[in-house]
Write a protein that holds these residues in place. Sequence first.
Motif, short mmCIF file in Angstrom:
data_model
loop_
_atom_site.label_atom_id
_atom_site.label_comp_id
_atom_site.label_asym_id
_atom_site.label_seq_id
_atom_site.Cartn_x
_atom_site.Cartn_y
_atom_site.Cartn_z
N SER A 103 -74.11 17.68 -14.73
CA SER A 103 -75.23 16.95 -14.10
C SER A 103 -75.36 15.54 -14.72
CB SER A 103 -76.54 17.72 -14.27
OG SER A 103 -76.78 17.89 -15.65
N GLU A 104 -74.86 15.39 -15.95
CA GLU A 104 -74.99 14.09 -16.64
C GLU A 104 -74.06 13.01 -16.07
OE1 GLU A 104 -74.57 15.20 -20.81
OE2 GLU A 104 -75.90 16.87 -20.37
N LEU A 105 -73.17 13.42 -15.17
CA LEU A 105 -72.30 12.41 -14.56
C LEU A 105 -73.12 11.39 -13.77
CD1 LEU A 105 -70.05 14.41 -15.42
CD2 LEU A 105 -68.91 13.89 -13.27
N ALA A 106 -74.29 11.79 -13.37
CA ALA A 106 -75.15 10.88 -12.59
C ALA A 106 -75.44 9.60 -13.37
CB ALA A 106 -76.44 11.60 -12.21
N GLN A 107 -75.28 9.66 -14.70
CA GLN A 107 -75.50 8.44 -15.51
C GLN A 107 -74.46 7.37 -15.21
OE1 GLN A 107 -75.06 10.08 -19.43
NE2 GLN A 107 -77.03 11.16 -19.35
N SER A 108 -73.31 7.77 -14.67
CA SER A 108 -72.23 6.80 -14.43
C SER A 108 -72.18 6.30 -13.00
CB SER A 108 -70.86 7.42 -14.79
OG SER A 108 -70.79 7.65 -16.17
N GLY A 109 -73.11 6.70 -12.17
CA GLY A 109 -73.12 6.23 -10.79
C GLY A 109 -73.37 7.37 -9.82
N LYS A 124 -73.69 18.25 -6.70
CA LYS A 124 -74.52 17.96 -5.53
C LYS A 124 -76.00 17.99 -5.89
CE LYS A 124 -71.22 18.38 -1.98
NZ LYS A 124 -70.42 19.20 -1.10
N GLU A 125 -76.36 18.97 -6.72
CA GLU A 125 -77.76 19.04 -7.17
C GLU A 125 -78.16 17.78 -7.93
OE1 GLU A 125 -79.03 22.44 -9.57
OE2 GLU A 125 -78.57 23.67 -7.80
N ALA A 126 -77.17 17.19 -8.62
CA ALA A 126 -77.45 15.97 -9.39
C ALA A 126 -77.45 14.73 -8.50
CB ALA A 126 -76.43 15.82 -10.50
N GLY A 127 -77.24 14.95 -7.20
CA GLY A 127 -77.31 13.84 -6.24
C GLY A 127 -76.03 13.05 -6.12
N LEU A 128 -74.91 13.61 -6.60
CA LEU A 128 -73.64 12.87 -6.54
C LEU A 128 -72.90 13.15 -5.23
CD1 LEU A 128 -72.94 13.70 -10.19
CD2 LEU A 128 -72.57 11.39 -9.34
N THR A 129 -72.20 12.15 -4.73
CA THR A 129 -71.32 12.35 -3.59
C THR A 129 -69.93 12.60 -4.15
OG1 THR A 129 -72.64 10.75 -2.37
CG2 THR A 129 -70.48 11.31 -1.43
N VAL A 130 -69.32 13.71 -3.67
CA VAL A 130 -68.03 14.11 -4.26
C VAL A 130 -66.88 13.86 -3.28
CG1 VAL A 130 -66.75 16.02 -5.31
CG2 VAL A 130 -69.24 15.93 -5.54
N ILE A 142 -65.58 4.27 -5.57
CA ILE A 142 -65.92 5.42 -6.44
C ILE A 142 -66.28 4.93 -7.85
CG2 ILE A 142 -64.72 7.33 -7.65
CD1 ILE A 142 -63.81 8.11 -4.74
N ASP A 143 -67.26 5.62 -8.47
CA ASP A 143 -67.79 5.17 -9.76
C ASP A 143 -67.14 5.84 -10.96
OD1 ASP A 143 -69.91 3.56 -8.63
OD2 ASP A 143 -70.84 5.44 -8.02
N MET A 144 -66.59 7.05 -10.78
CA MET A 144 -66.05 7.79 -11.94
C MET A 144 -65.06 8.84 -11.47
SD MET A 144 -69.44 10.08 -12.38
CE MET A 144 -70.37 9.08 -11.22
N ALA A 176 -59.35 -2.05 -18.31
CA ALA A 176 -60.59 -1.34 -18.00
C ALA A 176 -60.22 -0.08 -17.24
CB ALA A 176 -61.49 -2.22 -17.13
N ALA A 177 -61.17 0.86 -17.19
CA ALA A 177 -60.95 2.08 -16.38
C ALA A 177 -62.31 2.60 -15.96
CB ALA A 177 -60.22 3.14 -17.19
N LEU A 178 -62.34 3.31 -14.86
CA LEU A 178 -63.58 3.99 -14.47
C LEU A 178 -63.89 5.04 -15.53
CD1 LEU A 178 -62.90 4.65 -10.66
CD2 LEU A 178 -64.37 2.86 -11.65
N PRO A 179 -65.15 5.43 -15.70
CA PRO A 179 -65.46 6.51 -16.65
C PRO A 179 -64.70 7.79 -16.26
CG PRO A 179 -67.46 5.42 -15.90
CD PRO A 179 -66.36 4.88 -15.05
N ILE A 180 -64.12 8.42 -17.29
CA ILE A 180 -63.31 9.63 -17.08
C ILE A 180 -64.06 10.83 -17.68
CG2 ILE A 180 -61.12 10.77 -17.69
CD1 ILE A 180 -60.14 7.68 -18.16
N TYR A 181 -64.18 11.89 -16.89
CA TYR A 181 -64.78 13.14 -17.39
C TYR A 181 -63.75 14.25 -17.18
CZ TYR A 181 -69.28 10.68 -17.19
OH TYR A 181 -70.32 9.80 -17.39
N SER A 182 -63.82 15.29 -18.03
CA SER A 182 -62.90 16.40 -17.79
C SER A 182 -63.55 17.75 -18.06
CB SER A 182 -61.63 16.25 -18.65
OG SER A 182 -61.80 16.81 -19.94
N VAL A 183 -63.07 18.73 -17.28
CA VAL A 183 -63.38 20.14 -17.56
C VAL A 183 -62.02 20.77 -17.82
CG1 VAL A 183 -64.28 22.31 -16.65
CG2 VAL A 183 -65.36 20.14 -15.98
N LEU A 184 -61.78 21.16 -19.06
CA LEU A 184 -60.45 21.64 -19.46
C LEU A 184 -60.29 23.11 -19.10
CD1 LEU A 184 -57.83 20.98 -21.06
CD2 LEU A 184 -59.01 21.82 -23.10
#
Length: 386
Positions: free
Chosen positions: A23-29, A55-61, A88-90, A128-136
Amino acid sequence: MKNFTHFIPTRIQFGEGQISHLSELAQSGSKVLMVYGGGSIKKMGIYDKAMEILKEAGLTVYELSGVQPNPRIESVREGVKLCKEHGIDMVLAIGGGSTIDCSKAIAAGALYDGDAWDLVLTPSKITAALPIYSVLTLAATGSEMDKFAVISDMSKNEKWGMASDHLLPKMSIMDPTYTFSVSKRQTAAGTADIMSHTLENYFSPNEGFLQARFCEAILKTLITCGPIAIAEPDNYEARANLMWASSHAINGFVSDGYRVAWCVHPMEHELSAFYDITHGEGLAILTPHWMKHVLSNDTVEKFVEYGVNVWNLNPSEDKWVVAEKAIECTRNFFVKSLGIPATLREVGITDEENFQIMAEKAAKGCVGCYVPLSVEDIVEIYRAAL
Ligand code: NZQ
Ligand code: ZN
Protein backbone atom coordinates in the motif's frame (compact mmCIF):
# COMPACT_ATOMS: atom_id res chain seq x y z
CA MET A 1 40.55 -2.22 4.90
CA LYS A 2 40.06 0.41 2.23
CA ASN A 3 37.66 3.34 2.56
CA PHE A 4 34.20 2.47 1.35
CA THR A 5 30.62 3.63 1.09
CA HIS A 6 28.03 1.15 2.22
CA PHE A 7 24.88 2.47 0.59
CA ILE A 8 21.76 0.30 0.63
CA PRO A 9 18.69 2.49 0.72
CA THR A 10 16.42 -0.54 0.23
CA ARG A 11 13.88 -0.96 2.99
CA ILE A 12 13.34 -4.65 3.68
CA GLN A 13 10.00 -5.87 4.93
CA PHE A 14 10.83 -9.42 5.99
CA GLY A 15 8.41 -12.13 7.07
CA GLU A 16 4.99 -13.61 6.58
CA GLY A 17 2.25 -11.20 5.59
CA GLN A 18 4.58 -8.31 4.79
CA ILE A 19 2.94 -7.88 1.40
CA SER A 20 0.53 -5.48 3.13
CA HIS A 21 3.31 -2.89 2.77
CA LEU A 22 2.55 -2.66 -0.95
CA SER A 23 0.00 0.00 0.00
CA GLU A 24 3.01 2.28 0.57
CA LEU A 25 3.70 2.38 -3.15
CA ALA A 26 1.16 5.19 -3.28
CA GLN A 27 3.96 7.42 -1.92
CA SER A 28 5.70 7.17 -5.31
CA GLY A 29 2.75 8.18 -7.48
CA SER A 30 -0.42 6.67 -8.87
CA LYS A 31 0.61 4.45 -11.80
CA VAL A 32 2.55 1.25 -11.29
CA LEU A 33 3.92 -1.23 -13.80
CA MET A 34 3.68 -4.71 -12.29
CA VAL A 35 6.24 -7.04 -13.83
CA TYR A 36 6.19 -10.83 -13.45
CA GLY A 37 7.28 -14.07 -15.09
CA GLY A 38 5.55 -17.12 -16.44
CA GLY A 39 2.65 -17.27 -14.02
CA SER A 40 3.93 -18.82 -10.78
CA ILE A 41 2.69 -15.75 -8.87
CA LYS A 42 -0.86 -16.42 -10.10
CA LYS A 43 -0.77 -20.05 -8.90
CA MET A 44 0.51 -18.92 -5.50
CA GLY A 45 -2.20 -16.29 -5.07
CA ILE A 46 0.34 -13.45 -4.81
CA TYR A 47 -0.97 -11.81 -7.97
CA ASP A 48 -4.53 -11.50 -6.61
CA LYS A 49 -3.32 -10.30 -3.22
CA ALA A 50 -1.02 -7.67 -4.72
CA MET A 51 -3.76 -6.43 -7.06
CA GLU A 52 -6.18 -6.12 -4.16
CA ILE A 53 -3.74 -4.09 -2.05
CA LEU A 54 -2.60 -1.85 -4.91
CA LYS A 55 -6.15 -1.09 -6.00
CA GLU A 56 -7.26 -0.38 -2.45
CA ALA A 57 -4.35 2.06 -2.21
CA GLY A 58 -5.77 3.87 -5.24
CA LEU A 59 -3.05 2.81 -7.69
CA THR A 60 -3.63 2.13 -11.37
CA VAL A 61 -1.86 -1.09 -12.33
CA TYR A 62 -0.33 -1.81 -15.74
CA GLU A 63 1.17 -5.25 -16.36
CA LEU A 64 4.12 -6.81 -18.10
CA SER A 65 4.09 -10.60 -17.86
CA GLY A 66 6.14 -13.41 -19.35
CA VAL A 67 9.60 -12.31 -18.22
CA GLN A 68 11.80 -15.34 -18.89
CA PRO A 69 14.63 -16.78 -16.84
CA ASN A 70 17.78 -15.07 -18.19
CA PRO A 71 15.61 -12.02 -18.90
CA ARG A 72 15.64 -10.71 -22.44
CA ILE A 73 16.21 -7.19 -23.68
CA GLU A 74 12.96 -7.57 -25.66
CA SER A 75 10.97 -7.70 -22.37
CA VAL A 76 12.86 -4.66 -21.14
CA ARG A 77 11.99 -2.73 -24.30
CA GLU A 78 8.32 -3.73 -23.96
CA GLY A 79 8.28 -2.49 -20.36
CA VAL A 80 10.02 0.78 -21.23
CA LYS A 81 7.45 1.36 -23.97
CA LEU A 82 4.58 0.87 -21.51
CA CYS A 83 6.20 3.24 -19.01
CA LYS A 84 6.69 5.97 -21.60
CA GLU A 85 3.25 5.54 -23.19
CA HIS A 86 1.33 5.66 -19.92
CA GLY A 87 3.51 7.99 -17.85
CA ILE A 88 4.13 5.26 -15.28
CA ASP A 89 5.52 6.38 -11.90
CA MET A 90 7.16 3.20 -10.54
CA VAL A 91 7.96 -0.42 -11.31
CA LEU A 92 6.96 -3.35 -9.10
CA ALA A 93 8.69 -6.69 -9.70
CA ILE A 94 7.07 -9.82 -8.31
CA GLY A 95 9.23 -12.89 -8.80
CA GLY A 96 12.80 -14.12 -8.81
CA GLY A 97 15.99 -12.46 -9.96
CA SER A 98 15.01 -12.45 -13.62
CA THR A 99 11.84 -10.49 -12.99
CA ILE A 100 13.59 -8.07 -10.63
CA ASP A 101 16.51 -7.54 -13.03
CA CYS A 102 14.15 -6.92 -15.93
CA SER A 103 12.22 -4.41 -13.80
CA LYS A 104 15.40 -2.57 -12.88
CA ALA A 105 16.37 -2.23 -16.52
CA ILE A 106 12.86 -1.03 -17.36
CA ALA A 107 12.96 1.54 -14.55
CA ALA A 108 16.23 2.94 -15.89
CA GLY A 109 15.18 2.68 -19.54
CA ALA A 110 11.98 4.60 -18.83
CA LEU A 111 14.04 7.69 -18.05
CA TYR A 112 16.52 7.26 -20.90
CA ASP A 113 16.09 8.62 -24.41
CA GLY A 114 17.85 5.89 -26.37
CA ASP A 115 17.57 2.10 -26.53
CA ALA A 116 17.76 0.32 -23.15
CA TRP A 117 20.52 -2.01 -24.45
CA ASP A 118 22.85 1.05 -24.34
CA LEU A 119 22.40 1.04 -20.56
CA VAL A 120 23.32 -2.63 -20.33
CA LEU A 121 26.52 -2.05 -22.28
CA THR A 122 27.34 1.30 -20.65
CA PRO A 123 25.74 1.51 -17.21
CA SER A 124 27.34 4.91 -16.58
CA LYS A 125 24.59 6.21 -18.88
CA ILE A 126 22.06 5.41 -16.14
CA THR A 127 21.52 8.79 -14.55
CA ALA A 128 18.07 8.14 -13.07
CA ALA A 129 15.45 5.41 -12.74
CA LEU A 130 11.83 5.15 -11.72
CA PRO A 131 11.38 3.91 -8.13
CA ILE A 132 11.81 0.13 -8.05
CA TYR A 133 9.89 -2.14 -5.66
CA SER A 134 10.10 -5.92 -5.38
CA VAL A 135 8.29 -8.87 -3.90
CA LEU A 136 10.83 -11.69 -3.87
CA THR A 137 9.63 -15.24 -4.58
CA LEU A 138 12.94 -17.11 -4.98
CA ALA A 139 16.07 -16.94 -2.82
CA ALA A 140 19.04 -16.76 -5.14
CA THR A 141 20.39 -13.67 -6.84
CA GLY A 142 20.17 -10.99 -4.14
CA SER A 143 18.73 -8.63 -6.73
CA GLU A 144 16.15 -7.58 -4.12
CA MET A 145 18.86 -5.69 -2.23
CA ASP A 146 21.61 -4.97 -4.73
CA LYS A 147 22.46 -2.56 -7.51
CA PHE A 148 22.90 -5.13 -10.29
CA ALA A 149 20.77 -6.36 -13.18
CA VAL A 150 21.74 -8.98 -15.73
CA ILE A 151 20.10 -8.80 -19.15
CA SER A 152 20.50 -10.98 -22.26
CA ASP A 153 20.28 -10.43 -25.97
CA MET A 154 19.99 -14.01 -27.17
CA SER A 155 20.12 -12.96 -30.83
CA LYS A 156 23.75 -11.99 -30.20
CA ASN A 157 24.52 -14.58 -27.48
CA GLU A 158 25.21 -11.71 -25.11
CA LYS A 159 24.46 -11.56 -21.40
CA TRP A 160 25.86 -8.68 -19.39
CA GLY A 161 25.53 -7.43 -15.88
CA MET A 162 25.04 -3.74 -15.20
CA ALA A 163 25.47 -1.88 -11.95
CA SER A 164 24.18 1.46 -10.75
CA ASP A 165 23.02 2.88 -7.43
CA HIS A 166 19.90 3.96 -9.31
CA LEU A 167 18.99 0.26 -9.61
CA LEU A 168 18.73 -0.31 -5.87
CA PRO A 169 15.12 -1.13 -4.99
CA LYS A 170 13.32 1.34 -2.75
CA MET A 171 11.57 -1.43 -0.84
CA SER A 172 11.66 -5.22 -1.09
CA ILE A 173 9.15 -7.54 0.50
CA MET A 174 10.73 -10.83 1.55
CA ASP A 175 8.13 -13.34 2.71
CA PRO A 176 9.73 -16.78 3.07
CA THR A 177 6.33 -18.49 2.64
CA TYR A 178 6.34 -17.23 -0.96
CA THR A 179 9.29 -19.53 -1.62
CA PHE A 180 7.54 -22.70 -0.36
CA SER A 181 6.39 -23.40 -3.93
CA VAL A 182 9.87 -23.12 -5.48
CA SER A 183 10.72 -26.48 -7.08
CA LYS A 184 13.52 -28.68 -5.73
CA ARG A 185 15.52 -27.88 -8.84
CA GLN A 186 15.21 -24.11 -8.51
CA THR A 187 15.81 -24.30 -4.75
CA ALA A 188 19.06 -26.14 -5.46
CA ALA A 189 20.08 -23.70 -8.20
CA GLY A 190 19.27 -20.73 -5.95
CA THR A 191 21.32 -22.17 -3.09
CA ALA A 192 24.23 -22.75 -5.47
CA ASP A 193 23.98 -19.18 -6.73
CA ILE A 194 24.12 -17.73 -3.20
CA MET A 195 27.02 -20.06 -2.46
CA SER A 196 28.86 -18.89 -5.55
CA HIS A 197 28.35 -15.20 -4.70
CA THR A 198 29.84 -15.90 -1.30
CA LEU A 199 32.76 -17.91 -2.68
CA GLU A 200 33.54 -15.23 -5.28
CA ASN A 201 34.00 -12.81 -2.38
CA TYR A 202 35.75 -15.31 -0.10
CA PHE A 203 38.35 -16.25 -2.70
CA SER A 204 39.62 -12.77 -3.43
CA PRO A 205 43.18 -11.49 -3.48
CA ASN A 206 42.97 -9.56 -0.22
CA GLU A 207 39.90 -10.70 1.70
CA GLY A 208 39.48 -9.07 5.11
CA PHE A 209 39.33 -11.06 8.34
CA LEU A 210 35.83 -10.01 9.33
CA GLN A 211 34.48 -10.32 5.78
CA ALA A 212 35.89 -13.87 5.55
CA ARG A 213 34.09 -14.85 8.76
CA PHE A 214 30.82 -13.36 7.42
CA CYS A 215 31.32 -15.48 4.29
CA GLU A 216 31.89 -18.63 6.32
CA ALA A 217 28.68 -17.99 8.28
CA ILE A 218 26.72 -17.63 5.05
CA LEU A 219 28.30 -20.78 3.56
CA LYS A 220 27.47 -22.82 6.66
CA THR A 221 23.92 -21.52 6.57
CA LEU A 222 23.54 -22.65 2.95
CA ILE A 223 25.09 -26.06 3.63
CA THR A 224 22.56 -26.61 6.42
CA CYS A 225 19.44 -24.96 5.05
CA GLY A 226 19.66 -25.79 1.32
CA PRO A 227 19.11 -29.54 1.77
CA ILE A 228 16.40 -28.94 4.42
CA ALA A 229 14.45 -26.67 2.04
CA ILE A 230 14.73 -29.31 -0.68
CA ALA A 231 13.48 -32.09 1.61
CA GLU A 232 10.83 -29.96 3.37
CA PRO A 233 9.75 -27.19 0.96
CA ASP A 234 7.56 -25.50 3.57
CA ASN A 235 10.17 -25.37 6.33
CA TYR A 236 9.88 -21.68 7.25
CA GLU A 237 13.21 -21.38 9.08
CA ALA A 238 15.19 -22.97 6.26
CA ARG A 239 13.49 -20.81 3.63
CA ALA A 240 13.93 -17.66 5.76
CA ASN A 241 17.64 -18.32 6.26
CA LEU A 242 18.19 -18.92 2.56
CA MET A 243 16.32 -15.74 1.72
CA TRP A 244 18.29 -13.52 4.06
CA ALA A 245 21.55 -15.18 3.01
CA SER A 246 20.74 -14.36 -0.63
CA SER A 247 20.63 -10.65 0.09
CA HIS A 248 23.82 -10.50 2.12
CA ALA A 249 25.98 -12.58 -0.19
CA ILE A 250 25.95 -9.82 -2.79
CA ASN A 251 24.87 -6.50 -1.29
CA GLY A 252 28.38 -5.44 -0.28
CA PHE A 253 28.15 -6.71 3.28
CA VAL A 254 30.84 -9.38 2.73
CA SER A 255 32.98 -7.44 0.27
CA ASP A 256 33.01 -3.74 1.15
CA GLY A 257 36.50 -2.55 2.07
CA TYR A 258 38.32 -5.01 -0.17
CA ARG A 259 39.02 -5.34 -3.85
CA VAL A 260 36.91 -8.16 -5.15
CA ALA A 261 36.69 -9.36 -8.75
CA TRP A 262 34.59 -12.36 -9.65
CA CYS A 263 35.55 -15.01 -12.18
CA VAL A 264 33.16 -17.99 -12.05
CA HIS A 265 30.25 -15.66 -12.82
CA PRO A 266 31.75 -14.27 -16.03
CA MET A 267 32.44 -17.85 -17.12
CA GLU A 268 28.87 -18.93 -16.30
CA HIS A 269 27.24 -15.93 -17.95
CA GLU A 270 28.69 -17.13 -21.25
CA LEU A 271 27.13 -20.56 -20.75
CA SER A 272 23.73 -18.92 -20.18
CA ALA A 273 24.24 -16.54 -23.11
CA PHE A 274 25.02 -19.34 -25.54
CA TYR A 275 22.91 -22.20 -24.16
CA ASP A 276 20.24 -20.50 -22.00
CA ILE A 277 21.00 -22.77 -19.04
CA THR A 278 19.96 -22.11 -15.42
CA HIS A 279 22.48 -19.72 -13.85
CA GLY A 280 22.88 -21.56 -10.51
CA GLU A 281 23.38 -24.92 -12.20
CA GLY A 282 26.11 -23.53 -14.45
CA LEU A 283 27.88 -22.09 -11.41
CA ALA A 284 27.65 -25.36 -9.49
CA ILE A 285 29.10 -27.30 -12.42
CA LEU A 286 32.00 -24.89 -12.98
CA THR A 287 32.97 -24.11 -9.38
CA PRO A 288 34.78 -27.36 -8.39
CA HIS A 289 36.69 -27.32 -11.70
CA TRP A 290 37.66 -23.70 -11.20
CA MET A 291 38.84 -24.57 -7.68
CA LYS A 292 40.99 -27.45 -8.95
CA HIS A 293 42.41 -25.20 -11.64
CA VAL A 294 43.52 -22.44 -9.26
CA LEU A 295 44.80 -24.67 -6.44
CA SER A 296 48.54 -24.04 -6.21
CA ASN A 297 51.34 -23.25 -3.78
CA ASP A 298 50.05 -19.70 -3.66
CA THR A 299 46.43 -20.61 -2.88
CA VAL A 300 46.63 -23.83 -0.88
CA GLU A 301 46.46 -22.05 2.50
CA LYS A 302 43.21 -20.34 1.52
CA PHE A 303 41.71 -23.70 0.56
CA VAL A 304 42.80 -25.08 3.92
CA GLU A 305 41.10 -22.14 5.69
CA TYR A 306 37.96 -22.88 3.66
CA GLY A 307 38.11 -26.62 4.34
CA VAL A 308 38.67 -26.25 8.06
CA ASN A 309 36.31 -23.36 8.79
CA VAL A 310 33.48 -24.28 6.44
CA TRP A 311 33.67 -28.07 6.04
CA ASN A 312 35.09 -28.86 9.50
CA LEU A 313 38.09 -30.69 8.03
CA ASN A 314 41.01 -31.67 10.24
CA PRO A 315 43.63 -28.86 10.28
CA SER A 316 46.39 -31.24 11.34
CA GLU A 317 46.19 -33.25 8.12
CA ASP A 318 48.54 -32.45 5.23
CA LYS A 319 47.54 -29.10 3.69
CA TRP A 320 47.21 -30.55 0.18
CA VAL A 321 44.96 -33.32 1.44
CA VAL A 322 42.74 -30.79 3.23
CA ALA A 323 42.59 -28.55 0.16
CA GLU A 324 41.62 -31.47 -2.13
CA LYS A 325 39.02 -32.63 0.38
CA ALA A 326 37.55 -29.12 0.57
CA ILE A 327 37.06 -29.13 -3.20
CA GLU A 328 35.53 -32.62 -3.04
CA CYS A 329 33.15 -31.47 -0.26
CA THR A 330 32.05 -28.57 -2.47
CA ARG A 331 31.41 -30.88 -5.43
CA ASN A 332 29.57 -33.44 -3.31
CA PHE A 333 27.40 -30.73 -1.80
CA PHE A 334 26.26 -29.51 -5.21
CA VAL A 335 25.83 -32.96 -6.73
CA LYS A 336 24.77 -35.19 -3.84
CA SER A 337 23.14 -32.86 -1.31
CA LEU A 338 21.47 -30.49 -3.80
CA GLY A 339 21.07 -32.91 -6.74
CA ILE A 340 22.56 -30.55 -9.34
CA PRO A 341 24.04 -32.11 -12.51
CA ALA A 342 27.80 -32.56 -12.34
CA THR A 343 28.65 -31.92 -15.98
CA LEU A 344 27.86 -29.47 -18.78
CA ARG A 345 26.79 -32.43 -20.90
CA GLU A 346 23.91 -33.09 -18.48
CA VAL A 347 22.54 -29.57 -19.04
CA GLY A 348 22.71 -29.91 -22.82
CA ILE A 349 26.18 -28.59 -23.68
CA THR A 350 27.59 -31.54 -25.53
CA ASP A 351 30.61 -30.24 -27.46
CA GLU A 352 33.39 -27.66 -27.37
CA GLU A 353 32.15 -25.69 -30.36
CA ASN A 354 31.75 -22.36 -28.56
CA PHE A 355 34.35 -22.72 -25.80
CA GLN A 356 36.95 -20.50 -27.45
CA ILE A 357 34.61 -17.58 -28.16
CA MET A 358 32.93 -17.91 -24.77
CA ALA A 359 36.32 -17.93 -23.06
CA GLU A 360 37.44 -14.82 -24.96
CA LYS A 361 34.35 -12.96 -23.75
CA ALA A 362 34.52 -14.31 -20.19
CA ALA A 363 38.22 -13.39 -19.87
CA LYS A 364 37.30 -9.70 -20.22
CA GLY A 365 35.22 -10.01 -17.04
CA CYS A 366 37.87 -11.91 -15.07
CA VAL A 367 40.33 -9.04 -14.75
CA GLY A 368 41.88 -8.73 -11.29
CA CYS A 369 40.25 -11.86 -9.92
CA TYR A 370 41.67 -14.18 -7.22
CA VAL A 371 43.89 -16.03 -9.68
CA PRO A 372 44.12 -14.33 -13.09
CA LEU A 373 42.60 -16.53 -15.80
CA SER A 374 43.70 -16.43 -19.43
CA VAL A 375 41.49 -17.46 -22.34
CA GLU A 376 43.35 -20.81 -22.36
CA ASP A 377 42.69 -21.32 -18.63
CA ILE A 378 38.98 -20.73 -19.14
CA VAL A 379 38.80 -23.14 -22.08
CA GLU A 380 40.50 -25.75 -19.90
CA ILE A 381 37.94 -25.20 -17.12
CA TYR A 382 35.04 -25.54 -19.59
CA ARG A 383 36.64 -28.70 -20.99
CA ALA A 384 37.09 -30.24 -17.56
CA ALA A 385 33.43 -29.49 -16.79
CA LEU A 386 32.14 -31.04 -20.03
O1 NZQ B 1 8.57 -17.16 -14.33
P1 NZQ B 1 7.90 -17.67 -13.12
O2 NZQ B 1 6.58 -18.26 -13.36
O3 NZQ B 1 7.92 -16.68 -11.99
O4 NZQ B 1 8.79 -18.94 -12.64
C1 NZQ B 1 10.11 -18.81 -12.16
C2 NZQ B 1 11.16 -19.30 -13.15
O5 NZQ B 1 10.65 -20.29 -13.99
C3 NZQ B 1 10.30 -19.78 -11.00
N1 NZQ B 1 9.85 -19.25 -9.72
C4 NZQ B 1 10.21 -18.10 -9.12
N2 NZQ B 1 9.62 -18.01 -7.92
C5 NZQ B 1 8.85 -19.11 -7.79
C6 NZQ B 1 8.98 -19.90 -8.93
N3 NZQ B 1 8.31 -21.07 -9.11
C7 NZQ B 1 7.53 -21.47 -8.10
N4 NZQ B 1 7.35 -20.78 -6.96
C8 NZQ B 1 8.00 -19.60 -6.76
N5 NZQ B 1 7.86 -18.93 -5.60
O6 NZQ B 1 11.68 -20.03 -10.98
C9 NZQ B 1 12.21 -19.95 -12.28
C10 NZQ B 1 13.52 -19.19 -12.26
O7 NZQ B 1 13.29 -17.83 -11.93
P2 NZQ B 1 14.45 -16.75 -12.12
O8 NZQ B 1 13.91 -15.44 -11.69
O9 NZQ B 1 15.00 -16.87 -13.49
O10 NZQ B 1 15.57 -17.29 -11.11
P3 NZQ B 1 16.69 -16.53 -10.33
O11 NZQ B 1 16.15 -15.79 -9.18
O12 NZQ B 1 17.71 -17.56 -10.06
O13 NZQ B 1 17.28 -15.44 -11.38
C11 NZQ B 1 18.25 -15.78 -12.33
C12 NZQ B 1 18.69 -14.57 -13.12
O14 NZQ B 1 19.33 -13.59 -12.28
C13 NZQ B 1 20.65 -13.30 -12.79
C14 NZQ B 1 21.04 -14.60 -13.47
O15 NZQ B 1 22.11 -14.45 -14.35
C15 NZQ B 1 19.74 -14.95 -14.17
O16 NZQ B 1 19.57 -14.20 -15.33
N6 NZQ B 1 21.52 -12.82 -11.71
C16 NZQ B 1 21.25 -11.63 -11.17
C17 NZQ B 1 22.07 -11.05 -10.22
C18 NZQ B 1 21.76 -9.74 -9.61
N7 NZQ B 1 20.75 -9.03 -10.05
O17 NZQ B 1 22.45 -9.30 -8.71
C19 NZQ B 1 23.31 -11.69 -9.77
C20 NZQ B 1 23.35 -13.14 -10.10
O18 NZQ B 1 24.69 -13.58 -10.05
C21 NZQ B 1 22.75 -13.52 -11.42
O19 NZQ B 1 23.66 -13.33 -12.48
ZN1 ZN C 1 24.89 -15.43 -9.43
